[in-house]
Design a protein around this motif. Structure first.
Motif, mmCIF file in Angstrom:
data_model
loop_
_atom_site.group_PDB
_atom_site.id
_atom_site.type_symbol
_atom_site.label_atom_id
_atom_site.label_comp_id
_atom_site.label_asym_id
_atom_site.label_seq_id
_atom_site.Cartn_x
_atom_site.Cartn_y
_atom_site.Cartn_z
ATOM 1 N N PHE A 186 0.980 -1.216 0.221
ATOM 2 C CA PHE A 186 -0.048 -0.039 -0.246
ATOM 3 C C PHE A 186 0.893 1.370 -0.179
ATOM 4 C CE2 PHE A 186 -2.009 3.287 2.750
ATOM 5 C CZ PHE A 186 -3.153 3.580 1.916
ATOM 6 N N GLY A 187 0.414 2.245 -0.665
ATOM 7 C CA GLY A 187 1.427 3.461 -0.969
ATOM 8 C C GLY A 187 2.225 3.329 -1.772
ATOM 9 N N THR A 188 3.209 4.613 -2.081
ATOM 10 C CA THR A 188 4.026 4.648 -2.999
ATOM 11 C C THR A 188 5.437 4.315 -2.424
ATOM 12 O OG1 THR A 188 4.040 7.083 -2.689
ATOM 13 C CG2 THR A 188 2.787 6.241 -4.416
ATOM 14 N N ARG A 189 5.631 4.173 -1.285
ATOM 15 C CA ARG A 189 6.864 4.024 -0.544
ATOM 16 C C ARG A 189 7.153 2.712 0.111
ATOM 17 N NH1 ARG A 189 7.111 8.212 -3.115
ATOM 18 N NH2 ARG A 189 7.539 10.228 -2.172
ATOM 19 N N ARG A 190 6.166 1.924 0.763
ATOM 20 C CA ARG A 190 6.395 0.793 1.578
ATOM 21 C C ARG A 190 7.122 -0.238 0.944
ATOM 22 N NH1 ARG A 190 0.509 0.624 4.907
ATOM 23 N NH2 ARG A 190 0.828 2.840 5.634
ATOM 24 N N TRP A 191 6.853 -0.502 -0.531
ATOM 25 C CA TRP A 191 7.961 -1.439 -1.267
ATOM 26 C C TRP A 191 9.243 -1.190 -0.882
ATOM 27 C CZ3 TRP A 191 11.071 -0.373 -4.915
ATOM 28 C CH2 TRP A 191 11.305 0.857 -5.658
#
Length: 285
Positions: free
Chosen positions: A277-282
């Motif tokens: 989820f979101g653009t950073r957690r990966w």
């Protein structure tokens, strides 16, 4: 080897919610999760490029409104530098509100783009391209981008465009482009299908062109060669920013790999980012 890239375009403040579905008229929803991050195609690509071990700089219009501190702190966290073309401007930065559907990973977005925040070409710093290895343009700062692309061509610095959607003025930048990476929603004037898009872009003598199609194979044309790149099969949690992650990864890999291989490697990273989820957690995984 560490490379440096300039990302020219949009920076936003993204308010991202995870919910069962987007709201209907007069409906109030309670989100199951949320996150706040700097966003915009060029900005998310820059964060990805930096995460992969490079130096990333965003050339944009940000200004001095108090909300910009949220953007600045997020980008500082990911070692992304900003060159602000209108640092004294005190209007709020563009804000995007995004709802991600939990069951499918699909996103609904409402935002204001950079139409009201166009940078002045006289604000472009001298020698801005010094020690720059590659440039990405997202089409949200068209006049500034044209100057950058023309200068890059003279200095033999490769130019990548993020063709998320067609924007008037792209036709003035395309003659200077080395890599056109477009989405299935990118339709230049009078183009009805992918073949039209390839033909249109090849008319500008762009040597390398690719069209991404979400989970479907990437179609590409490269110096007369035609091919496809299969996309990894995943169960998406959130597709927001996947294209931006793809572009940032592509800029990293194309400086060391072939066009086809760079598409494959960038596709692997972008697909992996959709599992979170979101653009950073990966990046934390």
């Amino acid at each position: 080897m560490t490379n440096s890239a300039l990302f020219v375009g949009l920076v936003t403040l993204d308010l991202i919610y995870l919910a069962d579905s987007p709201p209907q008229n007069n409906q109030k929803l309670v989100a199951t999760d949320y996150t706040v991050a700097a966003g915009g195609p060029a900005t998310n690509a820059a964060v990805t490029f930096s995460h992969l071990g490079n130096h990333a700089t965003v050339l944009t219009v940000l200004g001095s409104h108090p909300m910009t501190q949220l953007i600045l702190s997020d980008l500082a966290n990911y070692q992304v530098a900003i060159i602000d073309l209108e640092s004294s401007q005190d209007t709020p930065p563009p804000v995007s509100s995004i709802i991600v559907t939990q069951s499918t990973g699909e996103r609904a977005v409402i935002s204001i783009n950079a139409v009201k925040n166009q940078g002045n070409i006289t604000s472009i710093p001298a020698n801005i391209l010094q020690n720059t290895d590659i440039i990405l343009i997202d089409g949200h700062q068209m006049a500034v981008s044209k100057i950058i692309a023309e200068t890059a061509k003279i200095q033999n610095i490769p130019v990548v465009i993020d063709g998320g959607s067609w924007k008037p003025g792209f036709e003035e930048i395309l003659p200077f482009v080395d890599y056109a990476i477009c989405s299935a929603n990118f339709y230049p004037p009078n183009c009805q299908n992918q073949e039209d898009v390839f033909t249109y872009l090849q008319g500008f003598h762009i040597p390398h062109i690719a069209i991404t199609q979400g989970e479907k194979p990437i179609q590409y044309r490269s110096c007369g060669n035609i091919g496809i790149v299969n996309v990894p099969k995943i169960q998406p949690v959130d597709t927001l920013g996947a294209g931006d992650v793809f572009h940032g990864s592509f800029c990293h890999y194309i400086l060391q790999s072939s066009f086809q291989q760079s598409l494959e490697l960038a596709s692997n990273i972008a697909s992996g980012s959709c599992k979170y989820f979101g653009t950073r957690r990966w990046m934390e995984n």
